[in-house]
Design an enzyme around this catalytic site. Structure first.
Site, short mmCIF file in Angstrom:
data_model
loop_
_atom_site.label_atom_id
_atom_site.label_comp_id
_atom_site.label_asym_id
_atom_site.label_seq_id
_atom_site.Cartn_x
_atom_site.Cartn_y
_atom_site.Cartn_z
CB CYS A 282 -0.94 -0.01 1.21
SG CYS A 282 -2.24 -1.25 1.12
CB ILE A 283 2.74 2.98 2.70
CG1 ILE A 283 1.71 2.59 3.77
CG2 ILE A 283 3.23 4.40 2.95
CD1 ILE A 283 0.45 3.41 3.74
#
Length: 445
Positions: A282-283
């Site tokens: 994600c990040i």
């Protein structure tokens, strides 16, 4: 379920099925997002069919064998043995479901552009087998516009019309692997449909399954953008913490003490912490969906890209710092015995996707270090095309290492023993904060 939206008979029939738990639910993609979601829907009383292209995953699910940390083994076994949940590679069975969630990967390609091929292929499989009265919800993190610009045309190529014959919405996954407090069931959900009816029906399904609030927004694009905002917020603030760590290192200031002091302010400050780099699916990835999409609007996301540069440089900074630490001991990194603690991207999980520890180990290899990796959650990992086995650590391996490098702060490490037995420790996670006084030489990021 009461609603202020004007519903046609097709929508009313689907809502009734959802309320009565008579709907059959499909989940496409049985990974970190899809499997926990499928389990919760089955636990809520729905018959669930999981779809995945990997036969091994399908076989494990049907045997009640869990491979995702956020799923309770006994719960998976119970719902598979009872027939409440089954998995298949046969996408033609989508014809038997009333609602389907798409939980497939959305990676970046080599040019840092979103790869929506998994979403598109899932949409095409659904389109081949869909019928009037179906709800389709995309959960994969992606750029604003994907649901309406990519998925909707594929589904409407069947001749069915969204909002009338079938219902389409976006509801971003919010999965934090290893989180002890928040999971699929109790994390609030955001839902945005193509039409108000789409939003209401999707929200109704999630409300019947989850304990967390369901927040309805005006469109899929709003829901897609809010998910990107969540992860971009973390991406940028972590970059700030990492930049502070680099500067504090040069100035001889302890960045962890600085952050702890700042965190005493009861307003206007939220602590973020430095580390060896960003990991997970994600990040490190999601903000660049927005960077790519912004070009369509002649906008350059300077802050996001600068944060990416800072975060991506952290593994190199860690190795450079390790080299200096060893130099202080009159040792070269080339030939030094380095014991790396942790290859997973975060504590207490086995997920290695985008793990900065992989980049650190690769750099150690190129520098000629004699390295080994200990990780209780990972038996082996791939490095430069070859499988590498992790090793258990013990007093002897700690004592023999010229440098113990902590890259993942797993809770089950014996930090007291690590502190006492290691010659030199470089801690990139502040994992030894409560044991540092016992260490012979201790350096933290």
């Amino acid at each position: 379920m009461t609603t202020n939206t004007e519903l046609n008979q097709t929508a009313k029939d689907l809502l009734n099925k959802i309320e009565d738990r008579n709907a059959t639910i499909g989940v496409v993609g049985l990974g970190y997002v899809g499997l926990p979601l499928a389990v919760e829907k089955a636990k809520a009383g729905y018959k669930v069919i999981g779809f995945d292209v990997q036969q091994s995953r399908v076989d494990q699910v049907n045997q009640g064998i869990n491979y995702i940390g956020d799923v309770v083994d006994a719960e998976l076994k119970e719902i598979t043995e009872s027939g409440q949940f089954k998995a298949t590679t046969d996408y033609s069975l989508i014809k038997d479901v009333d609602a389907v969630a798409i939980c497939v990967p959305t990676p970046l390609d080599t040019y840092q552009q979103p790869d929506t091929s998994y979403v598109e292929s899932s949409g095409k499989e659904i389109a081949k087998n869909m019928h009037p009265g179906m709800l389709i919800v995309l959960e994969s993190t992606t750029y604003p516009g994907t649901t309406e610009e990519v998925l909707k045309p594929i589904l409407e190529s069947t001749g069915l019309k969204v909002g009338t014959d079938f219902f389409l919405a976006y509801s971003p996954e919010r999965v934090d692997p290893g989180n002890k407090h928040y999971n699929t069931k109790n994390t609030p959900k955001v839902v945005g449909g193509i039409t108000p009816a789409c939003t209401d029906i999707a929200a109704s399904l999630y409300k019947s399954v989850l304990e967390g609030d369901v927040h309805q927004v005006s469109s899929p694009a709003v829901a897609e953008m809010e998910k990107i905002l969540e992860n971009t917020f973390r991406h940028i603030n972590i970059a700030l913490a990492n930049e502070m760590a680099i500067l504090c290192d040069r100035m001889g200031i302890d960045v962890w003490e600085v952050i702890d002091a700042a965190a005493t302010k009861p307003y206007g400050f939220m602590p973020f912490y430095p580390g060896p780099g960003l990991g997970g699916h994600c990040i490190p990835i999601d903000p660049f969906y927005l960077t790519w999409k912004a070009r369509e609007y002649n906008y350059h996301t300077r802050l996001i890209e600068l944060a990416g540069e800072i975060n991506n440089a952290m593994p190199e900074f860690v190795v450079d710092r390790a080299m200096k630490v060893l130099n202080e001991e009159k040792k070269a990194l080339n030939g030094a015995k380095v014991l790396v603690l942790g290859i997973a991207y975060k504590k207490d999980i086995d997920d290695m996707r985008e793990s900065p520890a992989l980049l650190i180990v690769d750099a150690l290899e190129k520098a000629g270090a004699d390295w080994t990796v200990a990780d209780p959650y990972v038996e082996q990992f791939k490095l430069n095309g070859e499988m590498v086995k992790t090793v258990p650590y013990d007093e002897k391996s700690l004592e023999e290492a010229d440098l113990v490098l902590i890259t993942t702060d797993h809770s089950n490490y014996d930090y007291d023993m690590i502190a006492r037995k290691s010659k030199v420790i470089f801690d990139t996670r502040n994992a030894l904060k409560d044991h540092k006084d016992k260490a012979k030489k201790y350096i933290r990021l």
